[in-house]
Design an enzyme around this catalytic site. Sequence first.
Site: not given
Ligand code: IMP
Ligand code: MG
Length: 181
Positions: A101-102, A105, A155, A133, A46, A167
């Site tokens: 990082e992209d 969440d 997103v 987020k 990402g 992407r």
């Molecule tokens: P986390 O572990 O829940 O913080 O998720 C992080 C990862 O989930 C990011 O690096 C993304 O690859 C993916 N991700 C979380 N939210 C989104 C979104 O809205 N769109 C696309 N990928 C997401």
């Molecule tokens: Mg990611």
Amino acid sequence: MILEEHVDHILVGREHLQARVAELAAEISRDYAGADDLLLVCVLKGAVMFLSDLSRRLTVPHAIDFMAVSSYGASTESSGIVRIVMDLETNILDWHVLIVEDIIDSGRTLDYITRNLSTRGPASLRVCTLLDKKVRRMVPIPVDYVGFEIPDEFVIGYGLDFAELYRNLPFIGVLKPEFYE
Ligand code: IMP
Ligand code: MG
């Protein structure tokens, strides 16, 4: 298939995105001025677009490396179980490491990555994310550089995917629910 037609609305347009990346690069270049051995760690896949734009705008010397972790399948929710799919090539001992990082969440992915990398003896370890987020955070994570705080919507674009598509879109957009439900 025309991917643009799957986009409900654009959250961050192309110019806005590029302008913010330039600001972040200026800030990072100031903060790391004089620091040798800066390594940007791109979290695949990402963050690849963000990394390449950010890196080209940095005025400080730096190396780049890549790692891939997996925590999602073809779903919009993190499973909470993170594993390293591809590790860094670099031994980061004594490097100033900046994780790129992209999106953050729940924070579970970055929590895992920062814990893991911090055991390897980097000179410093910071986090730069394009999107945050914040309302979704389950694990508290210190973040040093944030491009945009965004609401709780799924997103896509500028590196972010749903089931490996979208992407390549040059903006951050919200996917129409009918395409992930
Ligand atoms: P986390 O572990 O829940 O913080 O998720 C992080 C990862 O989930 C990011 O690096 C993304 O690859 C993916 N991700 C979380 N939210 C989104 C979104 O809205 N769109 C696309 N990928 C997401
Ligand atoms: Mg990611």
